[in-house]
Design an enzyme around this catalytic site. Structure first.
Site, PDB file in Angstrom:
ATOM      1  N   SER A  25     -27.029  35.390  61.849  1.00 22.89           N
ATOM      2  CA  SER A  25     -27.668  35.868  63.075  1.00 22.89           C
ATOM      3  C   SER A  25     -28.078  34.677  63.929  1.00 22.89           C
ATOM      4  O   SER A  25     -28.258  33.564  63.421  1.00 22.89           O
ATOM      5  CB  SER A  25     -28.918  36.693  62.733  1.00 22.89           C
ATOM      6  OG  SER A  25     -29.700  36.952  63.872  1.00 22.89           O
ATOM      7  N   TYR A  84     -36.944  37.687  58.273  1.00 24.74           N
ATOM      8  CA  TYR A  84     -35.549  37.812  58.674  1.00 24.74           C
ATOM      9  C   TYR A  84     -34.984  36.469  59.126  1.00 24.74           C
ATOM     10  O   TYR A  84     -33.893  36.061  58.694  1.00 24.74           O
ATOM     11  CB  TYR A  84     -35.438  38.842  59.794  1.00 24.74           C
ATOM     12  CG  TYR A  84     -34.028  39.080  60.277  1.00 24.74           C
ATOM     13  CD1 TYR A  84     -33.106  39.759  59.480  1.00 24.74           C
ATOM     14  CD2 TYR A  84     -33.613  38.646  61.529  1.00 24.74           C
ATOM     15  CE1 TYR A  84     -31.812  39.989  59.921  1.00 24.74           C
ATOM     16  CE2 TYR A  84     -32.325  38.878  61.985  1.00 24.74           C
ATOM     17  CZ  TYR A  84     -31.426  39.543  61.177  1.00 24.74           C
ATOM     18  OH  TYR A  84     -30.135  39.760  61.614  1.00 24.74           O
TER      19      TYR A  84
END
Length: 255
Positions: free
Chosen positions: A140, A153
């Site tokens: 990501s 995350y």
């Protein structure tokens, strides 16, 4: 792309980027093992792959990557005969400030986004060495940049990027390539699973026009196309790379 007849595992294949990636591999003539926890959604992905190319073999595996890594690899090789590409796409996200989140969140996210990738890579590597195959990890932009409120995350994806580079060096002598893609905001259901309402999600996508240099969010197919490229012989001299698929978000700084 030289992917016809190749055997590909795609985790998290029941929706979003994983489902789109499975379809693109099927279009290229690859045999695809679809891995996911939701049987209904996985069946829809299977049908989409067959619709894209009814001549390729599609194999659905209902499994949880955090506990079934060894079984996923074994069933794929037993059913399809070999393994050429591993796409570690399955991932989860959650929000919270460090003063509020529990250690359970950190463990849960790291378990899915990092530990499961380690296990799948470990079990897949001997088979990939035999075929001189490759791995594509789905990371990501949160692995490249820092954002408040999603520390678990971000940490998991930054660790995944480093894992990608390290394993690329480990496996390079065996002619196995390892790369990652780093998507920006992509239209999937991940934000709704994190608790956003339809109205909040619509506003978020509108706000993202200012946080992505190209002025829009991305489509799952745009990420899938890059994954297929990295898995193919078209990228034969690329390993240890983390490729942003984020409309330029990684290059932006607040002013």
């Amino acid at each position: 792309m030289s992917l016809a007849g190749k055997v590909v595992i795609v985790t998290g294949a029941s929706s979003g980027i994983g489902a789109a990636t499975a379809v693109e591999f099927a279009k290229q003539g690859a045999k695809v093992a679809l891995v996911g926890r939701n049987e209904t959604n996985l069946k829809e992905s299977e049908e989409a792959c067959k619709k894209a190319n009814n001549k390729v073999e599609i194999f659905a595996i209902i499994a949880d990557v955090t506990v079934d890594a060894e079984r996923i690899v074994k069933e794929t090789v037993d059913k399809l005969g070999q393994l050429d590409v591993l796409v570690n796409n399955a991932g989860i996200a959650d929000t919270g400030h460090i003063l509020d989140i529990e250690v359970e969140q950190f463990d849960r996210i790291l378990n899915t986004n990092l530990r499961a990738v380690f296990l799948l890579t470990k079990y897949a590597a001997p088979h990939l060495i035999k075929t001189q195959g490759n791995i594509v990890n789905v990371s990501s932009v949160a692995g490249l940049r820092s954002f408040p409120g999603i520390s678990s995350y971000c940490t998991s994806k930054a660790a995944l990027d480093q894992f990608t580079r390290c394993i690329a060096l480990d496996l390079a002598p065996h002619k196995v390539r390892v790369n990652a893609v780093n998507p920006g905001v992509i239209i999937t259901d991940i934000h709704k699973r994190m608790g956003m309402t339809e109205e909040q999600y619509a506003k978020y996508l509108e706000d993202c026009k200012a946080t992505h240099a190209l002025g829009r969010v991305g489509e799952a197919k745009e990420v899938a196309d890059s994954i297929v490229f990295l898995a193919s012989d078209k990228s034969s001299f690329i390993t240890g790379a983390t490729l942003p698929i984020d409309g330029g978000r990684h290059a932006m700084c607040p002013r």
